[in-house]
Design an enzyme around this catalytic site. Structure first.
Site, PDB file in Angstrom:
ATOM      1  CG  ASN A 388      -2.057   1.015   1.081  1.00 15.12           C
ATOM      2  OD1 ASN A 388      -1.843   2.127   0.631  1.00 15.12           O
ATOM      3  ND2 ASN A 388      -3.263   0.645   1.485  1.00 15.12           N
ATOM      4  CG  ASP A 389       1.358   3.095   3.648  1.00 16.64           C
ATOM      5  OD1 ASP A 389       0.311   3.627   3.245  1.00 16.64           O
ATOM      6  OD2 ASP A 389       1.454   2.555   4.770  1.00 16.64           O
ATOM      7  CB  VAL A 390       6.114   0.577  -0.455  1.00 16.13           C
ATOM      8  CG1 VAL A 390       6.540   0.461   0.998  1.00 16.13           C
ATOM      9  CG2 VAL A 390       5.374  -0.672  -0.906  1.00 16.13           C
ATOM     10  CB  SER A 429       0.603   5.516   6.291  1.00 17.80           C
ATOM     11  OG  SER A 429      -0.224   5.395   5.146  1.00 17.80           O
TER      12      SER A 429
END
Length: 462
Positions: A388-390, A429
């Site tokens: 997700n965040d990466v 996050s």
């Protein structure tokens, strides 16, 4: 003569440990590196058994038996998906050993009246760092295993309170150096150190666990250094220094990979739900576009270039073997498949590398972020598994995003994207990923492992 042979064995062990660290820097040599480290540790243990200070072997044998009974199942049967939790638990055990040695040496010193200031400094740092690492590692284990909430747990003036406790613990250490016989001060320092370990890790979110795990590794190493000075053991000093400084360097490097300062990781409570400003957008515009396994398989079966992007969801679903089998099927049909590895994907340093290597994915298929990013524009399909965040483009496009500036995998540059996701939730996050709402992105909802198995069956029939 015996002491000379012991020190020579320690020297050989130190060489093996340094060689192991060097080998671990390259995936194709990592197995050899672990063998060097294991042999070096075995040699150091055997040499220590001949030390003149050992007058009885009964309790040593009991400890070795208990350690073997606990260690073998942990190494043999704990699944690779649970490696972050196991590593955190190992840090706790190692730090506990250092702490108990420090307490034992302090107790012996009190009974004999032979504790010098220099000796007390080493013992104090050993207990302070060791106790802090024990509880900190247990908190990390709790967060990684989801026994504790992965989100940051915070309270008002938390950083001030934590730093005050740490300062008081250090002050207690100073008092002990001046007057080692004050047992109650030693007990107070131990209790404060245990509390600091809990309070330092609780406010750190799950997204920052890779940094925390490597930092706790550094603390455990420094505790080992202090133990070496306290009991005059050279190999502990060498190994602890290697462990401590390599862990610290890795922590700083991983913070840099997230484009965040080291202090922000430790004190920023990243992942806590921020208060939304008035008039702020609720999230990316548009809706997620769902796709079926049949349509996804058809798209991938005829793709010339495919990049698979693994994330924590791959570990949770234990889908690494299914991902490898899918990649093999695509390559049998003439496609080229690579795995894109972000440095902080997962919950520990190298988490994705370990999982995929365990599944038998060839080392040359694992491509680091810097090397794989230029390949995304020519990629027909990027298959995202639980990341997700990466891969969130907000890190490049939204200056108001908490992850703005963090290096990411440029999955959004691909010709098409398929995301395997259990549901519509956000990452650790707490941010919505605008890539999931992009018109070139399709969402295949469901358990990642089952989705990959379904894709494989469909590709066979394509």
């Amino acid at each position: 003569m015996t002491e000379t042979l012991i020190q020579l064995a320690y020297l050989v062990s130190a060489f093996l440990f340094i060689s192991a660290l060097r080998a671990l820097g390259k995936p194709d040599q990592a197995r050899r590196g672990m063998q060097f480290a294991a042999f070096g540790m075995a040699l150091a243990i055997v040499a220590t058994l001949f030390h003149a200070r050992i007058v009885s072997y009964e309790w040593i044998l009991v400890g070795a038996a208990v350690g073997a009974l606990a260690g073998y199942p942990l190494g043999r049967w704990v699944p690779m998906t649970a490696m972050p939790e196991r590593i955190a638990l190992s840090h706790a055990f190692g730090a506990l050993a250092a702490t108990l040695v420090g307490i034992g040496e302090y107790s012996n010193g009190l009974s004999t009246g032979e504790i010098g200031s220099g000796h007390m400094v080493a013992l104090g740092f050993e207990v302070l760092l060791g106790a802090l690492t024990v509880t900190g590692s247990l908190m990390a284990f709790g967060k990684l295993s989801e026994v504790l909430p992965g989100r940051p747990i915070t309270f008002p003036l938390q950083n001030v309170f934590n730093l005050t406790l740490l300062a008081v613990a250090v002050l207690a250490l100073v008092v002990l150096v001046i007057e080692p016989t004050l047992l109650w001060v030693g007990v107070a320092m131990l209790v404060l150190s245990l509390a600091v370990g809990v309070l330092l890790v609780l406010p750190i979110g799950g997204a920052d666990m890779p940094v925390v795990v490597s930092l706790l590794n550094s603390y455990a190493g420094l505790a080992a250094v202090a133990t070496g000075f306290a009991i005059d053991n050279n190999i502990l000093i060498i190994v602890g220094a290697l462990d401590g400084f390599s862990g610290f360097i890795l922590s700083v490097a991983m913070s840099k990979a997230m484009n965040r300062s080291f202090s922000n990781v430790l004190f920023g409570a990243f992942g806590a739900q921020p208060a939304q400003a008035a008039g702020a957008a609720a999230g990316p515009a548009g809706e997620m576009s769902a796709i079926s396994a049949e349509d996804t398989a058809l798209r991938m079966a005829y793709a010339e270039r495919v990049i698979i992007v693994p994330g924590y969801g791959l570990a949770v679903a234990q889908a690494q073997h299914a991902a490898k089998e899918l990649a093999d099927m695509i390559e049998k049909r003439g496609g080229d498949v690579r795995f894109a590895i972000h440095p902080v994907a997962g919950r520990m340093p190298g988490h994705m590398n370990v999982l995929l290597a365990e599944a038998g994915v060839s080392y040359d298929k694992l491509v680091d972020m810097e090397d794989v990013n230029p390949k995304f524009p020519e990629t027909d399909v990027s298959l995202v598994i639980g990341a997700n965040d990466v891969i969130n483009p907000a890190a490049r496009t939204n200056p108001g995003s908490p992850i703005y500036g963090m290096p990411i995998l440029n999955v959004s540059d691909s010709k098409s994207v398929v995301v395997l996701k259990r549901g519509r939730g956000t990452g650790f996050s707490g941010l919505e990923n605008e890539l999931f709402f992009d018109e070139k992105t399709s969402m295949l909802f469901g358990d990642a492992k089952q989705s990959l198995i379904d894709l494989g069956l469909e590709i066979k029939n394509a």
